[in-house]
Design an enzyme around this catalytic site. Structure first.
Site, PDB file in Angstrom:
ATOM      1  CG  HIS B  74      -1.831  -1.180   1.305  1.00  0.00           C
ATOM      2  ND1 HIS B  74      -1.403  -2.436   1.677  1.00  0.00           N
ATOM      3  CD2 HIS B  74      -3.157  -1.301   1.037  1.00  0.00           C
ATOM      4  CE1 HIS B  74      -2.429  -3.276   1.643  1.00  0.00           C
ATOM      5  NE2 HIS B  74      -3.499  -2.625   1.263  1.00  0.00           N
ATOM      6  CG  HIS B 311      -5.947   1.747  -0.610  1.00  0.00           C
ATOM      7  ND1 HIS B 311      -5.992   2.375   0.602  1.00  0.00           N
ATOM      8  CD2 HIS B 311      -6.159   0.428  -0.355  1.00  0.00           C
ATOM      9  CE1 HIS B 311      -6.225   1.493   1.553  1.00  0.00           C
ATOM     10  NE2 HIS B 311      -6.339   0.301   1.003  1.00  0.00           N
ATOM     11  CD  GLU B 459     -20.870  -5.319  24.297  1.00  0.00           C
ATOM     12  OE1 GLU B 459     -20.840  -4.669  23.228  1.00  0.00           O
ATOM     13  OE2 GLU B 459     -21.872  -5.336  25.042  1.00  0.00           O
ATOM     14  CG  HIS B 522     -29.171 -11.827  26.351  1.00  0.00           C
ATOM     15  ND1 HIS B 522     -29.830 -11.334  25.249  1.00  0.00           N
ATOM     16  CD2 HIS B 522     -28.829 -10.737  27.088  1.00  0.00           C
ATOM     17  CE1 HIS B 522     -29.880 -10.006  25.328  1.00  0.00           C
ATOM     18  NE2 HIS B 522     -29.285  -9.621  26.430  1.00  0.00           N
TER      19      HIS B 522
END
Lengths: 711, 711
Positions: B74, B311, B459, B522
């Site tokens: 890159h 890129h 999280e 859950h």
């Protein structure tokens, strides 16, 4: 800047001492008329103030009582959001309770799914057969239709399964995208046949989750004007005040994301403010709207309101009583006053009228726009056009070697031509994933009729938005793509796709160390197994053109479970023995020189390693061995085959078995048995040209032969 | 509002025609002095303008040439960010190239890890032994120290492994948190012994990822004033212009998140603007700063600059030549001009001085603050205090039954007392995960010396921030917690923890259907296997107090791989045969009535199912059977045991084996063999009281006995 709900109305509410005051409250009836509630069903008057209050308290106490009976659940949100829930469902939402699947209904998503008693209470009052009083009393019990979080597969009227925070918000973006797309394709100046809002209620938790920011950035970019999100700003999360971890300016963030924002400062009793906010949101056509509704969690509970203790636990007998006294609700548990029943009963007729009216419109549409109507019908019904699968490309062993990501693109383009509801895109890797549909442009704010969705580098939202698209209409078949390793970023969304039975197609390229130089962060090794472990999902790893077409065929047919396709970056040979039909069985013999005699060895491969296995088999056969090669392209499908078929592929007496797969060997014991040998990669990968890594890690024909000899 | 870099300096740059003009450029030398570059090493003068230009072009062409040689990589970001890279590394960053691990160094993270040639070029120029010219020439090759994305375990000088977008940004938040925490604990008015910045370069991709928004919201909340993030705003991502998917106002979003923001409009040649921005950022003490640096991707390439083609691909021979001509860089590949070498060489002395000066300071600190110095030393070195493990709680079969999440809290609190670098928190589930350290308060903006980290419902960022904390100092042992099912939200961060060898402890409670009513969203069922499949990670599922203590002991000792502890919500009995020492072996016999004679059956369990297995064994023994019970608490550790130990636990001749685990059965073939039987849950869970679900899904003593009889 965040705009505030009109203070004049607000002041009027305060002055009048109850929920509304007609002359001030409804200056914008015209707007509601304009935005689409059909004139025939527009209610000139909402419920009387007393009935609204009663209805709101009914909702609150149905939640309190159900949680109390279950001794488990989340009363806080329903108690705080009952006013919003009442106004939205009773006064704005267009639905037919007797047909929860009516196509042109407004979609409602409770992203803060723990507050599901709010939704159940509303569905019950609104007359849905899916939530009876018995169901409410069976809240959170085995086999009930009122589980602890909303599940679309349990409860008609629930659009999507929510609970894991932020997902529902992103699902709603997908639902709104679907509406915008279909409206652009099918509406005509004289006939708006697709025309509904998508509403979502999100809590602080949803706002903290990154997936909602990703989805919101896209919603702003796409200008999803008919997406209206409520942010239940109650200052409380499980750990206490949001002050301890969440002090950003949410409305300012949403403005930065290109949303219109409104703040209803009194969500507890400011009915008119809520109404005005929804009307304002409906009037903004070019941006989604976030309405921050400041509420008190556990509103009405004298000792627990505004504390985390009311978030996720039953109030307890004493506090329930105190709350009844405080809100002057001196009824038995689960009481619904007659006036409330009587009032809500109008939704049954109104819903039937809404649907009938739309049906009439559709008849007219069908007459005028026959072709479009047929296409839309198939999107609504999910019925695939006859012969759709004959569009899939076919290959022979003589077809040029190619990467399965390229073969996948041929399939995607063929399917998009054949299936009107086929659309999708990539998380900023379209030219690497090879997912562009060449005959379509980009779905954009001003080109919503197009079918290439540009998700940006937002894998998680991409998955969740795709789930929303799939839940919008049975015939919408979304695919979404990134590098296979980045399924880790979107795993929670993939799981919900599997759980709520959405047939999303996950196009996952660069599926192994075969991607080469980008190195271990980009090389999946454990992802195949981590997805094979997930229930209700099909994990494909096709080896060539025939298998890629075969995988897409099954993926399209499976409308109630998602498929993940792991595809190679590198060129693969077209093999002799692979078949489309074989893929449907998940595992099958692609070559065998035993002629029914004793087999010396079974070699098993998937995807890019199948050609290694085939070459090794050829070499071993030259040395006089009888060798079978099995492609185990989809373990889940293979497991579903009859025992005798499985035995025919893997005869018990043949214990010399070798598997070859460029991933962890963990789990292969299932097929190679105790005496077999798994060749794979029980470590992270490495940065180097692909061929070099294959060689260094022993994924070579020579190594397979050497190990075969050692068995 | 976004502030713009001073236009006067900008105008001066334009007027002077090169990088800077001293009198205008350095009005704020005082600021730099004030913020900490020690007076003895403060450079009064930066490099001459020509040298800066040469240095920047050296960086650009080292990247171009390395990518060209590798035919992969890159080049775009290094070419665009070379000016920023030069100014930051040469003029601001404090480091000692001959000791990349010097404690008080500034931390630098390239979150846009694909642009790693920028970092390698800078490390090379700065004199790091880890990146020689040979290393640069071996870019992206097998075994090289210059892999395709930065890997901390390959290249000293690289702080964290980056590449998966957004992770590095969140790691940097963790590094800055660690600095703020340690500074608050150990600095004294007369002696600032912990005092460094954390810099991060992020691209558009990092900004789109939700994890960076989560982490940034926390960084703003915590007021991490010494975190300085550069956003390389180059308008290009892999799919083309960012206009197609990313049109939000990034600076406004960051302001909403509580950051200070600056916009350097000319990142290509505006050296002074970059300098001024960094100085301004350093002067803002109470907020992190985002500096948006607008650059041209592939700057200098006449035909590919500002396009996605620069890129992620080599420029190609022709375009490399055109770029050399365009930038008047008529050198051989990999050329570093002598002036550039000479200039950068000062970092070797300067770095040595910086470290020596700090060492002297530490000697003084040690004299004055003996106890604190000893504690800090152990945090720096990672040496655990002697006898730390005797702090772990002990249990007997007579100890009260308890949920392992509660037993875990006893361990966490014991460890936090015994180990100075032990800290952590939960994603808004502290009171459910049972992770609060009772003797400490909350780490907050104004209480950074505390050790309870409140991550909010984030999280993914929690995992990535914990990785950053762990990478800051060997003796920092972060733990982080949520429900086990939500490891899916943070899986990408857990994988990086495993890959970059960070000993984070993931405390994952509510580890099965045993959580009950919250239902299938859950209830983890496949998470155990999806994590067992991941390399370099320890997945524990302890059954009682002794096993919980044992798991923590191993987790603390494993500083170069993460541990995941799956813990029950529900109460579990303290078992007789479990031991701390057994846990260290991963799998061990907890009971056996065969007295060395023939075994009829081996029952295997983990976690909450071990007591079911024990009870079933007791029943079967009453009927005269010889039964062994094995706890397989950590598969990875068991696999590391010698073959004879494994054989002693699972003798080959005993083929009657039953496993019981409240999760998918997939993978258990490894231990139960072809004739064994796995009892588990090959579906999603359900919403109901836990006991009911266990019963309905067959995880009962009765079912184990019935199946044992059928074998």
């Amino acid at each position: 800047m965040a705009t505030q709900a009109p203070t004049s109305a607000h002041a009027a509410v305060a002055a009048s001492g109850h929920g509304f005051l007609l002359p001030i409250r409804r200056p914008s009836t015209r707007i509601r008329l304009a935005v689409g509630r059909p004139a025939t069903t527009l209610r000139a008057q909402p419920a009387a103030a007393e009935v609204v209050e009663q209805s709101v308290n009914t909702i609150r106490f149905l939640a309190v009582d159900a949680v109390e009976k279950a001794k488990s659940g989340h009363p806080g949100l329903p108690m705080g959001c009952a006013p919003l829930g009442h106004v939205l469902f009773d006064e704005f939402l267009r639905f037919n309770p007797k047909n929860p699947y009516w196509f042109n209904r407004d979609r409602f998503v409770l992203s803060a799914g723990h507050g599901c008693m709010l939704q159940y209470a509303l569905l019950h009052l609104a007359g849905y057969d899916s939530v009876t009083m018995d169901d409410l009393k069976a809240f959170r019990q085995w086999g009930s239709r009122t589980p602890g979080h909303p599940e679309n597969f349990e409860t008609p009227g629930v659009e999507v399964t929510t609970g894991p925070l932020g997902q529902g918000f992103a699902n709603a973006v997908g639902l709104a995208l679907a509406e915008k797309h279909l409206a652009a394709r099918f509406n005509r100046p004289d006939l708006k046949i697709v025309d509904h809002y998508t509403y979502v209620i999100a809590g602080d938790g949803c706002q903290m989750e990154g997936v909602s920011n990703e989805a919101s950035s896209l919603a702003g970019h796409w200008g999803l004007g008919k997406l209206i999100a409520f942010y239940d700003d109650n200052h409380i999360s499980i750990d206490g005040s949001t002050n301890i971890a969440f002090t950003e300016d949410v409305l300012a963030r949403y403005e930065a994301l290109g949303w219109h924002t409104i703040w209803v400062k009194n969500g507890n009793t400011g009915y008119d403010d809520i109404r005005a906010a929804i009307e304002e949101a409906q009037s903004v056509k070019d941006k989604p709207t976030l309405i921050k509704v400041t509420t008190t969690i556990g509103y009405g509970s004298p000792n627990k309101a505004n504390t985390y203790s009311v978030h996720g636990s039953a109030l307890g007998t004493k506090e329930v009583e105190a709350t009844r006294n405080n809100l002057s609700w001196l009824h038995e548990p689960f009481h619904v006053p007659d006036e409330v029943k009587r009032h809500w009963s109008h939704h049954i007729d109104e819903g039937a009228s809404l649907e009938a009216e739309w049906n009439n419109k559709f008849v007219e549409y069908e007459k005028k726009y026959h072709k479009e109507a047929a296409e839309l019908k198939s999107i609504i019904s999910g019925e695939l056009p006859s012969g759709w699968d004959s569009a899939l490309p076919t290959y022979t062993p003589e077809s040029p070697a190619d990467a399965t990501r390229n073969l996948s693109q041929q399939c995607l383009n063929a399917l998009a031509k054949a299936i009107p509801g086929f659309l999708g895109g990539s998380a900023d890797l379209a030219t690497s994933n090879m997912t562009l549909l060449k005959m379509f442009g980009d779905f954009q704010k001003d080109a919503p009729e197009e079918r290439n969705i540009r998700f940006g580098v937002r894998e998680h939202a991409m998955g969740a938005i795709s789930n929303g698209i799939a839940r919008h209409s049975s015939g919408l078949i979304p695919y979404c793509a990134t590098f296979f390793v980045f399924t880790d970023y979107m795993r929670a969304a993939i799981r919900l796709s599997a759980l709520c039975g959405s047939g999303v197609i996950f196009v996952m390229t660069h599926d192994s160390i075969g991607l080469g130089e980008d190195g271990p962060t980009h090389q999946p090794v454990e992802q195949l197994f981590s997805l094979r472990a997930m229930p209700n999902i099909l994990m494909f790893r096709p080896a060539d053109g025939k298998e890629t077409s075969g995988a897409y065929k099954i993926a399209v047919l499976n409308r109630e479970r998602p498929s993940v396709l792991a595809l190679s970056r590198q060129k693969l040979q077209q093999l002799k023995g692979t078949t489309v039909e074989g893929v449907a069985k998940g595992g099958y013999i692609i070559s065998d020189n035993s002629s029914g005699n004793k087999l010396d060895l079974i070699l098993i491969g998937t995807g890019s390693e199948l050609e290694i296995v085939e070459k090794a088999a050829d070499e071993l056969r030259k040395k006089g061995k009888t060798v079978r090669v099995v492609s185990l392209v989809c373990w889940e499908l293979f497991e579903e085959q009859p025992e005798d078929y499985k035995e025919s592929v893997f005869p018990s007496e043949v214990t010399s078995r070798i598997s070859v797969e460029a991933g962890v060997t963990f789990g292969w014991e299932k097929y190679i048995g105790e005496k077999g040998k798994a060749i794979g990669i029980d470590r992270f990968g490495s940065s180097a040209p692909a061929g070099k890594i294959y060689k260094e890690l022993g994924l070579t024909v020579q190594n397979v032969i050497a190990i075969a000899r050692s068995l």
